[in-house]
Design a protein around this motif. Sequence first.
Motif, mmCIF file in Angstrom:
data_model
loop_
_atom_site.group_PDB
_atom_site.id
_atom_site.type_symbol
_atom_site.label_atom_id
_atom_site.label_comp_id
_atom_site.label_asym_id
_atom_site.label_seq_id
_atom_site.Cartn_x
_atom_site.Cartn_y
_atom_site.Cartn_z
ATOM 1 N N LEU A 87 0.827 -1.205 0.000
ATOM 2 C CA LEU A 87 0.000 0.000 0.000
ATOM 3 C C LEU A 87 0.863 1.258 0.000
ATOM 4 N N ILE A 88 1.881 1.279 0.837
ATOM 5 C CA ILE A 88 2.781 2.436 0.917
ATOM 6 C C ILE A 88 3.478 2.649 -0.425
ATOM 7 N N GLN A 89 3.978 1.572 -1.029
ATOM 8 C CA GLN A 89 4.675 1.702 -2.306
ATOM 9 C C GLN A 89 3.741 2.171 -3.420
ATOM 10 N N SER A 90 2.502 1.698 -3.413
ATOM 11 C CA SER A 90 1.535 2.122 -4.424
ATOM 12 C C SER A 90 1.231 3.613 -4.293
ATOM 13 N N LEU A 91 1.032 4.060 -3.061
ATOM 14 C CA LEU A 91 0.748 5.483 -2.855
ATOM 15 C C LEU A 91 1.979 6.320 -3.197
ATOM 16 N N ARG A 92 3.162 5.809 -2.889
ATOM 17 C CA ARG A 92 4.396 6.529 -3.240
ATOM 18 C C ARG A 92 4.475 6.750 -4.755
ATOM 19 N N GLN A 93 4.122 5.730 -5.540
ATOM 20 C CA GLN A 93 4.127 5.877 -7.006
ATOM 21 C C GLN A 93 3.156 6.979 -7.439
ATOM 22 N N ARG A 94 2.013 7.042 -6.798
ATOM 23 C CA ARG A 94 1.035 8.083 -7.133
ATOM 24 C C ARG A 94 1.579 9.465 -6.791
ATOM 25 N N PHE A 95 2.249 9.563 -5.645
ATOM 26 C CA PHE A 95 2.876 10.840 -5.278
ATOM 27 C C PHE A 95 3.928 11.230 -6.317
ATOM 28 N N GLU A 96 4.760 10.278 -6.709
ATOM 29 C CA GLU A 96 5.829 10.556 -7.669
ATOM 30 C C GLU A 96 5.257 10.964 -9.023
ATOM 31 N N GLN A 97 4.156 10.330 -9.448
ATOM 32 C CA GLN A 97 3.519 10.687 -10.713
ATOM 33 C C GLN A 97 3.003 12.124 -10.690
ATOM 34 N N ARG A 98 2.720 12.622 -9.501
ATOM 35 C CA ARG A 98 2.206 13.989 -9.355
ATOM 36 C C ARG A 98 3.310 14.978 -8.992
ATOM 37 N N ASN A 99 4.534 14.525 -9.086
ATOM 38 C CA ASN A 99 5.703 15.379 -8.874
ATOM 39 C C ASN A 99 5.737 16.078 -7.525
ATOM 40 N N VAL A 100 5.365 15.357 -6.469
ATOM 41 C CA VAL A 100 5.494 15.955 -5.143
ATOM 42 C C VAL A 100 6.980 16.145 -4.852
ATOM 43 N N THR A 101 7.314 17.178 -4.094
ATOM 44 C CA THR A 101 8.716 17.479 -3.822
ATOM 45 C C THR A 101 9.236 16.756 -2.594
ATOM 46 N N LYS A 102 8.340 16.319 -1.725
ATOM 47 C CA LYS A 102 8.734 15.634 -0.487
ATOM 48 C C LYS A 102 7.578 14.750 -0.058
ATOM 49 N N ILE A 103 7.901 13.567 0.447
ATOM 50 C CA ILE A 103 6.877 12.669 0.974
ATOM 51 C C ILE A 103 7.079 12.567 2.480
ATOM 52 N N MET A 104 5.997 12.804 3.206
ATOM 53 C CA MET A 104 6.051 12.808 4.662
ATOM 54 C C MET A 104 5.082 11.756 5.221
ATOM 55 N N VAL A 105 5.354 11.332 6.441
ATOM 56 C CA VAL A 105 4.486 10.403 7.153
ATOM 57 C C VAL A 105 3.834 11.185 8.294
#
Length: 140
Positions: A87-105
């Motif tokens: 689940l985390i990896q899938s959401l990370r891919q979605r974040f990356e596709q949207r060009n987020v600059t930083k991923i936080m928890v």
Amino acid sequence: MIVRSFQLSDYKFVTSLLETVLTEECYEQTMEAFARQLSWDSDLVVVAVQDSEIVGIIIGTIDNHKGYYYRIAVHPHHQRKGIGKALIQSLRQRFEQRNVTKIMVAADEHNEPILPLYESLGYVASDFFRSFQKLSIVAG
């Protein structure tokens, strides 16, 4: 196991899963954020399905070009089988596709016990977002 975007037909099963996994206080906060995120961007709500049963969910959001993992829940009978990581990896891919600059928890008191899961995937203390405000109110 299939990891996919939340669909409206999943609602009853997801709320039941959240009710099973989360404390009452956490459930109430999560349902508020869940509803808000569905109205903003339902593609950042991801479910894991195994044998046509929803066994996990992750809720994310994007605010100011930052992606946030808000809440993750995996049914107790399916924990420690890689579902949370998927689940985390899938959401990370979605974040990356949207060009987020930083991923936080989002590291509220309810997420503290699962921070080691994020650490096992390479996240470090500086990636944990601690705030006295509810993320569901500040993000949007």
